[in-house]
Design a protein around this motif. Structure first.
Motif, PDB file in Angstrom:
ATOM      1  N   LYS A 137       0.803  -1.391  -0.334  1.00 14.95           N
ATOM      2  CA  LYS A 137       0.088   0.068  -0.291  1.00 14.95           C
ATOM      3  C   LYS A 137       0.577   1.532   0.084  1.00 14.95           C
ATOM      4  CE  LYS A 137      -3.586   2.098   2.334  1.00 14.95           C
ATOM      5  NZ  LYS A 137      -4.450   1.971   3.597  1.00 14.95           N
ATOM      6  N   TRP A 184       5.654   3.897   1.981  1.00 12.95           N
ATOM      7  CA  TRP A 184       5.440   2.883   1.628  1.00 12.95           C
ATOM      8  C   TRP A 184       4.662   1.796   3.196  1.00 12.95           C
ATOM      9  CZ3 TRP A 184       9.015   3.442  -1.041  1.00 12.95           C
ATOM     10  CH2 TRP A 184       9.834   2.990  -0.975  1.00 12.95           C
ATOM     11  N   LYS A 213      -2.169   9.208 -15.821  1.00 12.76           N
ATOM     12  CA  LYS A 213      -2.448   8.558 -15.605  1.00 12.76           C
ATOM     13  C   LYS A 213      -2.631   6.883 -15.967  1.00 12.76           C
ATOM     14  CE  LYS A 213      -6.217  11.664 -14.008  1.00 12.76           C
ATOM     15  NZ  LYS A 213      -7.338  11.475 -13.884  1.00 12.76           N
ATOM     16  N   TYR A 244       2.261  10.853 -11.448  1.00 11.54           N
ATOM     17  CA  TYR A 244       1.497   9.973 -10.745  1.00 11.54           C
ATOM     18  C   TYR A 244       2.608   8.679 -10.074  1.00 11.54           C
ATOM     19  CZ  TYR A 244      -2.534  12.386 -12.589  1.00 11.54           C
ATOM     20  OH  TYR A 244      -3.390  13.590 -12.788  1.00 11.54           O
ATOM     21  N   ARG A 302       2.293   4.950  -8.441  1.00 10.56           N
ATOM     22  CA  ARG A 302       2.474   3.853  -8.016  1.00 10.56           C
ATOM     23  C   ARG A 302       3.497   2.328  -7.787  1.00 10.56           C
ATOM     24  NH1 ARG A 302      -0.468   1.045 -13.294  1.00 10.56           N
ATOM     25  NH2 ARG A 302       1.603   0.963 -14.697  1.00 10.56           N
ATOM     26  N   ARG A 343       4.955  -1.959  -6.211  1.00  8.95           N
ATOM     27  CA  ARG A 343       4.556  -3.175  -6.301  1.00  8.95           C
ATOM     28  C   ARG A 343       5.874  -3.982  -5.484  1.00  8.95           C
ATOM     29  NH1 ARG A 343       4.260  -5.819 -12.523  1.00  8.95           N
ATOM     30  NH2 ARG A 343       6.326  -5.161 -12.565  1.00  8.95           N
ATOM     31  N   LYS A 402       0.493  -7.225  -7.420  1.00  4.83           N
ATOM     32  CA  LYS A 402      -0.641  -6.312  -7.871  1.00  4.83           C
ATOM     33  C   LYS A 402       0.360  -4.178  -7.936  1.00  4.83           C
ATOM     34  CE  LYS A 402      -4.373  -8.855  -8.324  1.00  4.83           C
ATOM     35  NZ  LYS A 402      -5.923  -8.539  -7.709  1.00  4.83           N
ATOM     36  N   TRP A 403      -0.241  -3.531  -8.925  1.00  2.27           N
ATOM     37  CA  TRP A 403       0.417  -2.461  -8.627  1.00  2.27           C
ATOM     38  C   TRP A 403      -0.976  -1.685  -7.702  1.00  2.27           C
ATOM     39  CZ3 TRP A 403       5.084  -0.727 -10.192  1.00  2.27           C
ATOM     40  CH2 TRP A 403       4.947  -1.211 -11.347  1.00  2.27           C
ATOM     41  N   SER A 404       0.081  -0.780  -6.462  1.00  2.00           N
ATOM     42  CA  SER A 404      -1.016  -0.189  -5.694  1.00  2.00           C
ATOM     43  C   SER A 404      -1.752   0.626  -6.233  1.00  2.00           C
ATOM     44  CB  SER A 404      -0.438   0.437  -4.697  1.00  2.00           C
ATOM     45  OG  SER A 404       0.465   1.495  -5.114  1.00  2.00           O
ATOM     46  N   LYS A 405      -3.124   1.427  -5.275  1.00  2.00           N
ATOM     47  CA  LYS A 405      -3.262   2.461  -5.960  1.00  2.00           C
ATOM     48  C   LYS A 405      -2.423   3.387  -6.823  1.00  2.00           C
ATOM     49  CE  LYS A 405      -7.596   1.085  -3.855  1.00  2.00           C
ATOM     50  NZ  LYS A 405      -8.673   1.350  -3.401  1.00  2.00           N
ATOM     51  N   LYS A 406      -2.877   4.528  -7.542  1.00  2.00           N
ATOM     52  CA  LYS A 406      -1.719   5.281  -7.949  1.00  2.00           C
ATOM     53  C   LYS A 406      -2.359   6.618  -6.612  1.00  2.00           C
ATOM     54  CE  LYS A 406      -4.694   6.020 -12.365  1.00  2.00           C
ATOM     55  NZ  LYS A 406      -4.950   5.312 -12.939  1.00  2.00           N
ATOM     56  N   MET A 407      -1.470   7.511  -7.244  1.00  2.00           N
ATOM     57  CA  MET A 407      -1.548   8.332  -6.339  1.00  2.00           C
ATOM     58  C   MET A 407      -0.622   9.539  -6.743  1.00  2.00           C
ATOM     59  SD  MET A 407      -0.321   7.561  -2.521  1.00  2.00           S
ATOM     60  CE  MET A 407      -1.701   9.192  -1.349  1.00  2.00           C
TER      61      MET A 407
END
Length: 150
Positions: free
Chosen positions: A59, A75, A92, A122, A124, A126, A139-144
């Motif tokens: 995360k 993270w 994005k 942006y 992200r 993993r 998996k890739w995290s949610k992007k910020m």
């Protein structure tokens, strides 16, 4: 025909009826061998099935502009992985000026410098685990997003 099952890894077990149980902390690949005994109508046969378990995702907790042209990403740490990949781009969909950095498993923060001032990036990330046959990625995290200071 009677079927028998065997796993090549101690963390992946197969019961007599073929039910596969994977240990909670297991990450990697295991091969399960299924053997059918010979009968009057059929010859003996063997089939191998490979099970791949990727690491859990990580995360991304914060991304901030530290100074002009710099950004800091933080993270949540996972002790079961070999390291992390941090990816940032100017859009994005991560197609414009995308860069990927490797991060140590012992750290939970990364400073990225050399960024364009007053632009939005942006980010992200993993986790990955190194295996004999290559890296396995979560998996890739949610992007910020982060706007870089002037």
């Amino acid at each position: 025909a009677k079927l028998s099952y065997k796993s090549n890894h101690k963390s992946v077990k197969v019961s007599k009826n073929g039910k596969v149980t994977i240990a909670k902390q297991f990450v990697g690949k295991a091969t399960i061998t299924i053997t059918a005994a010979a009968t009057k109508e059929y010859n003996a046969a063997t089939k191998k099935v490979t099970v791949t378990v990727n690491p859990a995702g990580t995360k991304l907790t914060s991304v901030k502009s530290a100074k002009a042209g710099e950004m800091t990403a933080k993270w949540s740490k996972n002790t079961k992985v070999s390291g992390y990949q941090l990816q940032y781009a100017m859009n994005k969909k991560f197609t414009l000026k995308k860069k990927t950095l490797s991060c140590s498993k012992y750290r939970s923060m990364k400073l990225v410098s050399g960024l364009k001032k007053n632009k939005t990036y942006y980010v992200r990330m993993r986790a990955y685990v190194q295996t004999d046959s290559g890296n396995l990625y979560g998996k890739w995290s949610k992007k910020m997003k982060c706007k870089i200071r002037k």
